[in-house]
Motif scaffolding. Structure first.
Motif, PDB file in Angstrom:
ATOM      1  N   TYR A   1       0.844  -1.204   0.000  1.00 23.10           N
ATOM      2  CA  TYR A   1       0.000   0.000   0.000  1.00 23.10           C
ATOM      3  C   TYR A   1       0.879   1.254   0.000  1.00 23.10           C
ATOM      4  O   TYR A   1       0.671   2.170  -0.800  1.00 23.10           O
ATOM      5  CB  TYR A   1      -0.917  -0.008   1.224  1.00 23.10           C
ATOM      6  CG  TYR A   1      -1.851   1.176   1.271  1.00 23.10           C
ATOM      7  CD1 TYR A   1      -3.113   1.103   0.693  1.00 23.10           C
ATOM      8  CD2 TYR A   1      -1.468   2.367   1.873  1.00 23.10           C
ATOM      9  CE1 TYR A   1      -3.968   2.194   0.718  1.00 23.10           C
ATOM     10  CE2 TYR A   1      -2.312   3.455   1.899  1.00 23.10           C
ATOM     11  CZ  TYR A   1      -3.566   3.365   1.322  1.00 23.10           C
ATOM     12  OH  TYR A   1      -4.404   4.452   1.343  1.00 23.10           O
ATOM     13  N   ASP A   2       1.881   1.279   0.882  1.00 21.56           N
ATOM     14  CA  ASP A   2       2.797   2.428   0.953  1.00 21.56           C
ATOM     15  C   ASP A   2       3.563   2.611  -0.355  1.00 21.56           C
ATOM     16  O   ASP A   2       3.820   3.742  -0.770  1.00 21.56           O
ATOM     17  CB  ASP A   2       3.776   2.260   2.115  1.00 21.56           C
ATOM     18  CG  ASP A   2       3.095   2.364   3.470  1.00 21.56           C
ATOM     19  OD1 ASP A   2       1.936   2.827   3.540  1.00 21.56           O
ATOM     20  OD2 ASP A   2       3.725   1.949   4.465  1.00 21.56           O
TER      21      ASP A   2
ATOM     22  N   HIS B   1       4.827   5.968  -4.958  1.00 20.79           N
ATOM     23  CA  HIS B   1       5.030   6.083  -6.406  1.00 20.79           C
ATOM     24  C   HIS B   1       3.805   6.627  -7.134  1.00 20.79           C
ATOM     25  O   HIS B   1       3.755   6.601  -8.369  1.00 20.79           O
ATOM     26  CB  HIS B   1       5.444   4.730  -6.986  1.00 20.79           C
ATOM     27  CG  HIS B   1       6.768   4.269  -6.469  1.00 20.79           C
ATOM     28  ND1 HIS B   1       7.960   4.784  -6.906  1.00 20.79           N
ATOM     29  CD2 HIS B   1       7.085   3.361  -5.510  1.00 20.79           C
ATOM     30  CE1 HIS B   1       8.962   4.212  -6.274  1.00 20.79           C
ATOM     31  NE2 HIS B   1       8.452   3.349  -5.412  1.00 20.79           N
ATOM     32  N   GLN B   2       2.829   7.105  -6.358  1.00 20.71           N
ATOM     33  CA  GLN B   2       1.612   7.710  -6.900  1.00 20.71           C
ATOM     34  C   GLN B   2       0.935   6.817  -7.939  1.00 20.71           C
ATOM     35  O   GLN B   2       0.494   7.286  -9.001  1.00 20.71           O
ATOM     36  CB  GLN B   2       1.919   9.100  -7.463  1.00 20.71           C
ATOM     37  CG  GLN B   2       2.462  10.041  -6.427  1.00 20.71           C
ATOM     38  CD  GLN B   2       2.799  11.410  -6.975  1.00 20.71           C
ATOM     39  OE1 GLN B   2       2.748  11.651  -8.174  1.00 20.71           O
ATOM     40  NE2 GLN B   2       3.150  12.330  -6.092  1.00 20.71           N
TER      41      GLN B   2
END
Length: 73
Positions: free
Chosen positions: A33-34, A39-40
């Motif tokens: 998720y992070d 990395h958008q």
């Protein structure tokens, strides 16, 4: 993410396709998720028919297994 990619490579070599699903623990889930946030990249999370959470990563759906150790892959 390295653990996920290693499992994908192993499956790819044996089945000649990416796995449909990989079950992961909470820390792995949060790490992926992070990664999406950092990395958008768009995050695609949904509830599976059996009630578990699924998140798409590359060509594989990661299934959250909170009952397993947090680093489980």
């Amino acid at each position: 993410m390295a653990q996920i990619r290693e499992q994908q490579r192993v499956w790819l070599k044996s089945a000649h396709k990416f796995p449909d699903y990989i079950e992961v623990g909470v820390s792995v889930w949060e790490g992926i998720y992070d990664w999406h946030v950092l990395h958008q990249q768009p995050i695609s999370i949904a509830r599976m028919p059996d009630g578990r959470y699924g998140m798409v990563f590359m060509f594989t759906t990661l299934l959250l297994r909170p009952d397993q150790p947090s680093d489980f892959v």
